[in-house]
Write a protein that holds these residues in place. Structure first.
Motif, PDB file in Angstrom:
ATOM      1  N   MET A  71       7.624  -4.480 -14.545  1.00 54.07           N
ATOM      2  CA  MET A  71       7.122  -5.305 -13.459  1.00 54.07           C
ATOM      3  C   MET A  71       5.634  -5.015 -13.259  1.00 54.07           C
ATOM      4  SD  MET A  71       8.430  -5.691  -9.556  1.00 54.07           S
ATOM      5  CE  MET A  71       9.130  -7.291  -9.844  1.00 54.07           C
ATOM      6  N   THR A  72       4.902  -6.025 -12.946  1.00 53.06           N
ATOM      7  CA  THR A  72       3.463  -5.886 -12.744  1.00 53.06           C
ATOM      8  C   THR A  72       3.128  -5.701 -11.269  1.00 53.06           C
ATOM      9  OG1 THR A  72       1.327  -6.948 -13.059  1.00 53.06           O
ATOM     10  CG2 THR A  72       3.166  -8.397 -12.616  1.00 53.06           C
ATOM     11  N   SER A  73       2.023  -5.037 -11.016  1.00 49.16           N
ATOM     12  CA  SER A  73       1.572  -4.921  -9.629  1.00 49.16           C
ATOM     13  C   SER A  73       0.401  -5.864  -9.376  1.00 49.16           C
ATOM     14  CB  SER A  73       1.178  -3.471  -9.301  1.00 49.16           C
ATOM     15  OG  SER A  73       0.082  -3.085 -10.100  1.00 49.16           O
ATOM     16  N   ARG A  74       0.200  -6.835 -10.253  1.00 54.44           N
ATOM     17  CA  ARG A  74      -0.875  -7.819 -10.117  1.00 54.44           C
ATOM     18  C   ARG A  74      -0.629  -8.673  -8.875  1.00 54.44           C
ATOM     19  NH1 ARG A  74      -3.972  -9.509 -14.233  1.00 54.44           N
ATOM     20  NH2 ARG A  74      -5.170 -11.392 -13.956  1.00 54.44           N
ATOM     21  N   HIS A  75      -1.582  -8.703  -7.993  1.00 57.55           N
ATOM     22  CA  HIS A  75      -1.438  -9.437  -6.733  1.00 57.55           C
ATOM     23  C   HIS A  75      -1.522 -10.937  -6.973  1.00 57.55           C
ATOM     24  CE1 HIS A  75      -2.920  -5.749  -4.244  1.00 57.55           C
ATOM     25  NE2 HIS A  75      -2.114  -5.407  -5.216  1.00 57.55           N
ATOM     26  N   VAL A  76      -0.694 -11.683  -6.266  1.00 63.38           N
ATOM     27  CA  VAL A  76      -0.690 -13.136  -6.331  1.00 63.38           C
ATOM     28  C   VAL A  76      -1.593 -13.654  -5.220  1.00 63.38           C
ATOM     29  CG1 VAL A  76       0.752 -15.200  -6.120  1.00 63.38           C
ATOM     30  CG2 VAL A  76       1.655 -13.142  -7.257  1.00 63.38           C
ATOM     31  N   GLU A  77      -2.463 -14.576  -5.556  1.00 63.33           N
ATOM     32  CA  GLU A  77      -3.363 -15.163  -4.555  1.00 63.33           C
ATOM     33  C   GLU A  77      -2.556 -16.140  -3.691  1.00 63.33           C
ATOM     34  OE1 GLU A  77      -6.818 -15.337  -2.567  1.00 63.33           O
ATOM     35  OE2 GLU A  77      -6.490 -14.092  -4.341  1.00 63.33           O
ATOM     36  N   PRO A  78      -2.582 -15.970  -2.360  1.00 67.18           N
ATOM     37  CA  PRO A  78      -1.814 -16.892  -1.512  1.00 67.18           C
ATOM     38  C   PRO A  78      -2.407 -18.295  -1.525  1.00 67.18           C
ATOM     39  CG  PRO A  78      -3.055 -15.329  -0.168  1.00 67.18           C
ATOM     40  CD  PRO A  78      -3.259 -14.941  -1.599  1.00 67.18           C
ATOM     41  N   GLY A  79      -1.533 -19.274  -1.489  1.00 71.15           N
ATOM     42  CA  GLY A  79      -1.951 -20.663  -1.386  1.00 71.15           C
ATOM     43  C   GLY A  79      -2.006 -21.074   0.073  1.00 71.15           C
ATOM     44  N   PRO A  80      -2.269 -22.344   0.328  1.00 75.31           N
ATOM     45  CA  PRO A  80      -2.303 -22.830   1.717  1.00 75.31           C
ATOM     46  C   PRO A  80      -0.985 -22.550   2.438  1.00 75.31           C
ATOM     47  CG  PRO A  80      -3.147 -24.493   0.196  1.00 75.31           C
ATOM     48  CD  PRO A  80      -2.564 -23.400  -0.644  1.00 75.31           C
ATOM     49  N   GLY A  81      -1.079 -21.990   3.634  1.00 72.81           N
ATOM     50  CA  GLY A  81       0.106 -21.703   4.437  1.00 72.81           C
ATOM     51  C   GLY A  81       0.882 -20.481   3.999  1.00 72.81           C
ATOM     52  N   GLN A  82       0.334 -19.704   3.051  1.00 74.60           N
ATOM     53  CA  GLN A  82       1.023 -18.504   2.579  1.00 74.60           C
ATOM     54  C   GLN A  82       0.291 -17.244   3.031  1.00 74.60           C
ATOM     55  OE1 GLN A  82       1.102 -19.240  -1.710  1.00 74.60           O
ATOM     56  NE2 GLN A  82       3.328 -19.482  -1.554  1.00 74.60           N
ATOM     57  N   GLU A  83       1.042 -16.134   3.018  1.00 74.68           N
ATOM     58  CA  GLU A  83       0.499 -14.808   3.314  1.00 74.68           C
ATOM     59  C   GLU A  83       0.758 -13.920   2.113  1.00 74.68           C
ATOM     60  OE1 GLU A  83       1.928 -14.690   7.997  1.00 74.68           O
ATOM     61  OE2 GLU A  83       3.102 -13.626   6.487  1.00 74.68           O
TER      62      GLU A  83
ATOM     63  N   VAL B 278       1.580 -10.178   0.968  1.00 72.00           N
ATOM     64  CA  VAL B 278       2.071  -8.931   1.547  1.00 72.00           C
ATOM     65  C   VAL B 278       1.068  -7.801   1.339  1.00 72.00           C
ATOM     66  CG1 VAL B 278       4.500  -9.590   1.347  1.00 72.00           C
ATOM     67  CG2 VAL B 278       3.427  -8.269  -0.496  1.00 72.00           C
ATOM     68  N   TRP B 279       0.110  -8.006   0.480  1.00 74.63           N
ATOM     69  CA  TRP B 279      -0.921  -7.000   0.243  1.00 74.63           C
ATOM     70  C   TRP B 279      -1.991  -7.032   1.319  1.00 74.63           C
ATOM     71  CZ3 TRP B 279       0.067  -3.081  -2.773  1.00 74.63           C
ATOM     72  CH2 TRP B 279       1.176  -3.217  -3.628  1.00 74.63           C
ATOM     73  N   ASN B 280      -1.936  -8.034   2.191  1.00 69.97           N
ATOM     74  CA  ASN B 280      -2.829  -8.084   3.351  1.00 69.97           C
ATOM     75  C   ASN B 280      -2.149  -7.564   4.609  1.00 69.97           C
ATOM     76  OD1 ASN B 280      -4.969  -9.140   1.872  1.00 69.97           O
ATOM     77  ND2 ASN B 280      -4.254 -11.237   2.176  1.00 69.97           N
ATOM     78  N   TYR B 281      -0.878  -7.205   4.514  1.00 72.16           N
ATOM     79  CA  TYR B 281      -0.174  -6.610   5.644  1.00 72.16           C
ATOM     80  C   TYR B 281      -0.669  -5.172   5.835  1.00 72.16           C
ATOM     81  CZ  TYR B 281       3.339 -10.420   5.418  1.00 72.16           C
ATOM     82  OH  TYR B 281       3.994 -11.631   5.424  1.00 72.16           O
ATOM     83  N   PRO B 282      -0.586  -4.656   7.057  1.00 68.08           N
ATOM     84  CA  PRO B 282      -1.142  -3.326   7.341  1.00 68.08           C
ATOM     85  C   PRO B 282      -0.197  -2.182   6.993  1.00 68.08           C
ATOM     86  CG  PRO B 282      -0.280  -4.282   9.339  1.00 68.08           C
ATOM     87  CD  PRO B 282      -0.112  -5.333   8.275  1.00 68.08           C
ATOM     88  N   ARG B 283      -0.760  -1.006   6.954  1.00 71.83           N
ATOM     89  CA  ARG B 283      -0.009   0.245   6.873  1.00 71.83           C
ATOM     90  C   ARG B 283      -0.726   1.205   7.802  1.00 71.83           C
ATOM     91  NH1 ARG B 283       3.981   2.401   3.728  1.00 71.83           N
ATOM     92  NH2 ARG B 283       3.895   4.628   3.352  1.00 71.83           N
ATOM     93  N   PRO B 284      -0.125   1.707   8.863  1.00 71.00           N
ATOM     94  CA  PRO B 284       1.282   1.533   9.245  1.00 71.00           C
ATOM     95  C   PRO B 284       1.612   0.081   9.590  1.00 71.00           C
ATOM     96  CG  PRO B 284       0.085   2.727  10.965  1.00 71.00           C
ATOM     97  CD  PRO B 284      -0.866   2.532   9.828  1.00 71.00           C
ATOM     98  N   PRO B 285       2.909  -0.233   9.554  1.00 69.78           N
ATOM     99  CA  PRO B 285       3.347  -1.609   9.762  1.00 69.78           C
ATOM    100  C   PRO B 285       3.024  -2.133  11.161  1.00 69.78           C
ATOM    101  CG  PRO B 285       5.200  -0.188   9.148  1.00 69.78           C
ATOM    102  CD  PRO B 285       4.012   0.675   9.315  1.00 69.78           C
ATOM    103  N   ARG B 286       2.961  -3.456  11.243  1.00 67.45           N
ATOM    104  CA  ARG B 286       2.729  -4.163  12.505  1.00 67.45           C
ATOM    105  C   ARG B 286       3.994  -4.925  12.885  1.00 67.45           C
ATOM    106  NH1 ARG B 286      -1.380  -7.489  11.020  1.00 67.45           N
ATOM    107  NH2 ARG B 286      -0.040  -9.284  10.644  1.00 67.45           N
ATOM    108  N   VAL B 287       4.286  -4.944  14.176  1.00 66.18           N
ATOM    109  CA  VAL B 287       5.389  -5.751  14.707  1.00 66.18           C
ATOM    110  C   VAL B 287       4.772  -6.969  15.370  1.00 66.18           C
ATOM    111  CG1 VAL B 287       7.312  -5.836  16.347  1.00 66.18           C
ATOM    112  CG2 VAL B 287       6.806  -3.702  15.130  1.00 66.18           C
ATOM    113  N   GLU B 288       5.287  -8.150  15.016  1.00 72.64           N
ATOM    114  CA  GLU B 288       4.776  -9.363  15.664  1.00 72.64           C
ATOM    115  C   GLU B 288       5.916 -10.329  15.949  1.00 72.64           C
ATOM    116  OE1 GLU B 288       3.419 -12.388  12.101  1.00 72.64           O
ATOM    117  OE2 GLU B 288       1.881 -11.067  12.935  1.00 72.64           O
ATOM    118  N   ARG B 289       5.796 -10.986  17.081  1.00 67.22           N
ATOM    119  CA  ARG B 289       6.776 -12.004  17.453  1.00 67.22           C
ATOM    120  C   ARG B 289       6.606 -13.227  16.562  1.00 67.22           C
ATOM    121  NH1 ARG B 289       9.807 -10.913  21.638  1.00 67.22           N
ATOM    122  NH2 ARG B 289       9.214  -9.178  22.960  1.00 67.22           N
TER     123      ARG B 289
END
Length: 164
Positions: free
Chosen positions: A1-13, A15-26
């Motif tokens: 498996m590769t760790s190559r990041h996928v560029e998000p398209g319109p309306g996508q996120e 997961v490599w832009n998510y924080p560490r430590p994790p964030r909780v959001e409604r």
């Protein structure tokens, strides 16, 4: 498996832009879970936990689950960020998913929104949906992430990803 990041398209996120430590959001999304041939929860009162390299994990109000579906069981685990987790068997009719759901009844500061909520492993349910879209489960079944068209990876959890 590769760790190559996928560029998000319109309306996508990514997961490599998510924080560490994790964030909780409604989230206003309608979350539904089916198990044992039954709809065991439908709610628009979910929160997502977002952590670098992981698909979102949805935590759902325990009070919104159908009565008797979440059966507390022995055993705990510990998350370095959220604290000590307790587990439930998920039961619907004759179907049972041992330790198919978990909760943080007394989470550490910053994760208080999880105290009255439970998350389920989508791989152990019949179907989980986010606003009607069927979820794919995160590989490996350790993290319990929910993959939709709105998130891109690659995602940690599968073979060869533990060192990321």
């Amino acid at each position: 498996m590769t760790s190559r990041h996928v560029e998000p398209g319109p309306g996508q996120e990514s997961v490599w832009n998510y924080p560490r430590p994790p964030r909780v959001e409604r989230t206003p999304a309608v979350i539904e879970v089916r198990f044992g041939g039954r709809l065991i929860i439908s709610t628009s009162d979910a929160v997502r936990v977002l952590e670098t390299s992981h698909p979102p994990v949805y935590y759902l109000p325990i009070a919104d689950f159908a009565p008797g579906v979440l059966v507390p069981v022995e055993g705990t685990s510990h998350c370095e960020f959220k604290g000590t987790a307790g587990y439930f068997d998920v039961v619907a009719g004759s179907a049972r998913s041992p330790r198919g759901a978990w909760t943080y009844p007394t989470p550490v500061p910053g994760y208080e929104d999880l105290a009255t909520r439970a998350a389920v492993y989508p791989s152990r349910m019949d179907e989980c949906t986010v606003d009607g879209e069927r979820v794919r489960s995160q590989e490996g079944d350790f993290y319990g992430g929910w993959i939709t068209a709105a998130v891109v990876g690659p995602f940690k959890g599968g073979a060869g990803t533990w060192g990321w």
